[in-house]
Write an enzyme that holds these catalytic residues in place. Sequence first.
Site, PDB file in Angstrom:
ATOM      1  CD  GLN A  78     -19.267  49.398 -19.909  1.00  0.00           C
ATOM      2  OE1 GLN A  78     -19.191  49.539 -21.133  1.00  0.00           O
ATOM      3  NE2 GLN A  78     -20.427  49.205 -19.297  1.00  0.00           N
TER       4      GLN A  78
ATOM      5  CG  ASP B 248     -21.930  55.605 -23.411  1.00  0.00           C
ATOM      6  OD1 ASP B 248     -22.560  54.806 -24.131  1.00  0.00           O
ATOM      7  OD2 ASP B 248     -21.080  55.261 -22.575  1.00  0.00           O
TER       8      ASP B 248
ATOM      9  CE  LYS C  37     -21.263  48.955 -24.261  1.00  0.00           C
ATOM     10  NZ  LYS C  37     -21.138  49.854 -23.108  1.00  0.00           N
TER      11      LYS C  37
END
Length: 285
Positions: free
Chosen positions: A96, A119, A52
């Site tokens: 994460q 997200d 990412k």
Amino acid sequence: MQIIDGKAHALRMRADIAHAVIARTAAGARAPALAVVLVGEDPASHVYVRNKIAACAEAGITSIEHRRDANLTEAELLALVAQLNRDPAVDGILVQLPLPPQIDSARVISAIDPDKDVDGFHPVNAGRLATGLDGFVPCTPLGCLRLLEATLGDLSGADALVIGRSNIVGRPMASLLVSASATVTVAHSRSRDLPALSARADIVIAAVGRPEMVRGNWLKPGCTVIDVGINRVPKESGQGTRLVGDVAFSEAADVAAHITPVPGGVGPMTIACLLENTLKAAARE
Ligand code: NDP
């Protein structure tokens, strides 16, 4: 039969995002900035975060990595999230997953400012998606929708089967398809007859986490298959491992009109959609 090239589609998206970032900075704005929080030593999480961050750099997006030990407390993580929420130099926040067991992931996700939640996991964004309002959509189902629209165009009236009902993939995927005017069935581990449900679906999206569960003889001829699954299985030779999806690819490819491969299908789109969401977060200011 057409193999849907998610890698090529994602590369085009990433090039478009890079151009948009250049246009933004040329107009005097700062580059979009993504804060990435990584807690603990999970090897897969480290690989995802590295990918990412590399994708951000290539698109001209600033990424700020916050690494913490596996023994971080929930209070310490919530304090970090609060600090990132307040920081005007941070547009997007990504924590994460999975988090270590002493930390309640749902509490942490709910602590992120919904307008920085790139997200799309915050309940406010889930609610926006479910009610058809603009917000942040989780990256994997958004990537699946982009591939479907690029392949089929208008999805209205299509019979779509989503296998899996997680908050990360299945549920938001179903909401997106409803908004695109498809007729949607959501299946899960209690569903009774997956082959029968699959046999009438124009679109099958498999997000289960079971290697090659969906068989070719379940599918309606000419359907479109989006395989979200990423499963590592031993190679036939007995040496090493390989990645397979939730769909038995070669069987399904004989029946379907369009199918995503694993790897090279949905996976690359997930990262491209994260960049798109970060650019969108920066533009909301
Ligand atoms: P979860 O484990 O959270 O959800 C799996 C879903 O599959 C559940 O809803 C479960 O049902 C359902 N399920 C399990 N077994 C069966 C069965 N035998 N028949 C029907 N349904 C079943 O997984 P995720 O949604 O997070 O991920 C799904 C897959 O997608 C995984 O392989 C994951 O690695 C992959 N993935 C890929 C991404 C990418 O970028 N390409 C990103 C995210 C995930 P129930 O709710 O009843 O338990």
